[in-house]
Scaffold this active site. Structure first.
Site, PDB file in Angstrom:
ATOM      1  N   SER A  21     -91.727  -8.191 -17.164  1.00  0.00           N
ATOM      2  CA  SER A  21     -92.411  -7.412 -18.135  1.00  0.00           C
ATOM      3  C   SER A  21     -92.070  -8.520 -18.912  1.00  0.00           C
ATOM      4  CB  SER A  21     -91.461  -6.550 -18.668  1.00  0.00           C
ATOM      5  OG  SER A  21     -91.234  -5.356 -17.479  1.00  0.00           O
TER       6      SER A  21
ATOM      7  N   GLY B 233     -97.243 -10.444 -15.324  1.00  0.00           N
ATOM      8  CA  GLY B 233     -98.223  -9.684 -13.995  1.00  0.00           C
ATOM      9  C   GLY B 233     -98.950  -9.081 -14.914  1.00  0.00           C
TER      10      GLY B 233
ATOM     11  N   GLY C 271     -92.725  -4.810 -14.106  1.00  0.00           N
ATOM     12  CA  GLY C 271     -93.634  -4.072 -14.363  1.00  0.00           C
ATOM     13  C   GLY C 271     -92.904  -2.911 -15.156  1.00  0.00           C
TER      14      GLY C 271
ATOM     15  N   HIS D  13     -92.940 -13.593  -3.108  1.00  0.00           N
ATOM     16  CA  HIS D  13     -93.150 -11.892  -4.742  1.00  0.00           C
ATOM     17  C   HIS D  13     -92.333 -11.213  -4.276  1.00  0.00           C
ATOM     18  CE1 HIS D  13     -94.121  -9.383  -8.113  1.00  0.00           C
ATOM     19  NE2 HIS D  13     -94.294 -10.203  -8.971  1.00  0.00           N
TER      20      HIS D  13
ATOM     21  N   GLU E 258     -87.177 -13.586 -10.763  1.00  0.00           N
ATOM     22  CA  GLU E 258     -87.896 -12.321 -11.685  1.00  0.00           C
ATOM     23  C   GLU E 258     -87.166 -10.876 -11.562  1.00  0.00           C
ATOM     24  OE1 GLU E 258     -92.227 -12.563 -11.341  1.00  0.00           O
ATOM     25  OE2 GLU E 258     -92.260 -12.361 -10.090  1.00  0.00           O
TER      26      GLU E 258
ATOM     27  N   GLU F  45     -92.914  -8.014  -4.595  1.00  0.00           N
ATOM     28  CA  GLU F  45     -93.453  -7.110  -4.331  1.00  0.00           C
ATOM     29  C   GLU F  45     -94.070  -7.457  -2.203  1.00  0.00           C
ATOM     30  OE1 GLU F  45     -96.558  -6.786  -7.157  1.00  0.00           O
ATOM     31  OE2 GLU F  45     -94.950  -5.833  -8.234  1.00  0.00           O
TER      32      GLU F  45
HETATM   33  C1  PEP Z   1     -94.490 -10.194 -11.698  1.00  0.00           C
HETATM   34  O1  PEP Z   1     -95.465  -8.951 -10.723  1.00  0.00           O
HETATM   35  O2  PEP Z   1     -94.531 -11.044 -11.093  1.00  0.00           O
HETATM   36  C2  PEP Z   1     -94.732  -9.440 -13.108  1.00  0.00           C
HETATM   37  C3  PEP Z   1     -93.951 -10.558 -14.067  1.00  0.00           C
HETATM   38  O3  PEP Z   1     -95.306  -8.540 -13.649  1.00  0.00           O
HETATM   39  P1  PEP Z   1     -94.693  -8.238 -15.247  1.00  0.00           P
HETATM   40  O4  PEP Z   1     -94.760  -9.266 -15.660  1.00  0.00           O
HETATM   41  O5  PEP Z   1     -96.520  -7.320 -15.343  1.00  0.00           O
HETATM   42  O6  PEP Z   1     -93.940  -7.438 -14.859  1.00  0.00           O
END
Ligand code: PEP
Length: 253
Positions: free
Chosen positions: A216, A237, A176, A98, A170, A100
């Protein structure tokens, strides 16, 4: 036919009781509202794994996931959790790489390749994340960036193993932030990822790999994203922390 998957990444949210309440809500809504073709994955924190695995029953199409694992089998790695440990409590999917983890824990493509190997050898399913940062989207080549992540972390796998792997595209600028990739942007990148897999493994193998979109994704935009030919679901997320939103996203195919 490839699997349609909606995976919820809770990140570092939900205490023990809150997590179990969310799972019960998801299970009840899924029973009443979802058909057999959609697979749900709940990627919960480590503390929830065992209890969630006891709450889920086979035949429901709801699977337990973790958000990370260590790249060594066992040993003196204080604070870490191994694939064998996850497997022993019933975890079936593991999110690997991921953004992060790449950013805050400096995880490298090479390290992620080892994690993917361990997950597969433990007979769990990796959800391998890739995606470009905003600078690359605006001033570089997002496709090259993602292709490099896939080549360095996945291209050592056999055709049999890559078929067992789920990929999540992603774009980091969409995670986020409330800023979603348009369906055209998502489809373009998903088709490019499938093409890159196809060049290495052939069209038939590439056609069997589920590629999820993350960033998102919410009930209001899931339908448009999931209608794209090469988007096979989502990694969710924020919206996965609310059972209603999560199920509404899963109903968007
Ligand atoms: C994620 O962290 O994998 C993600 C897609 O977060 P969000 O949906 O909050 O953007």
């Amino acid at each position: 036919m490839r699997k349609q998957i909606v995976a919820g990444n809770w990140k570092m949210n939900n205490n023990y009781d809150e997590g179990l309440k969310l799972v019960s809500e998801v299970v009840n809504m899924a029973k009443d509202e979802l058909g057999p073709d959609v697979y749900l994955v709940l990627a919960a924190p480590f503390i929830h794994q065992k209890a969630i695995s006891q709450l889920l029953s086979t035949g429901e199409n709801i699977y337990l996931g973790a958000q990370n694992c260590h790249e060594k089998e066992n040993g003196a790695y204080t604070g870490e959790v191994s694939v064998a440990m996850l497997s022993s409590v019933g975890t079936e999917y593991v999110i690997i790489g991921h953004s992060e983890r790449r950013e805050y824990f400096q995880e490298t493509n090479e390290q992620l390749a080892k994690k993917v190997d361990l997950v597969l050898s433990g007979k769990l399913t990796p959800i391998f994340c890739c995606g470009e940062p905003l600078e690359v989207r605006e001033h570089g080549d997002p496709y090259k960036h993602v292709e490099n992540q896939i080549e360095e972390s996945l291209f050592h796998l056999s055709a049999e193993d890559i078929k067992k792997t789920v990929i999540a595209y992603e774009p980091i600028w969409a995670i986020g932030t409330g800023k979603t990739a348009t369906s055209d942007q998502a489809q373009y990148m998903h088709a490019a990822i499938r093409n890159c897999l196809s060049k290495k493994y052939g069209q038939e193998v590439a056609g069997e790999i589920s590629i999820l979109y993350g960033g998102s994704c919410k009930p209001s935009n899931a339908k448009e994203l999931f209608s794209c030919e090469d988007v096979d679901g989502g990694l969710i997320g924020g919206a996965s922390l609310n059972a209603r939103d999560f199920i509404d996203i899963a109903k968007s195919f």
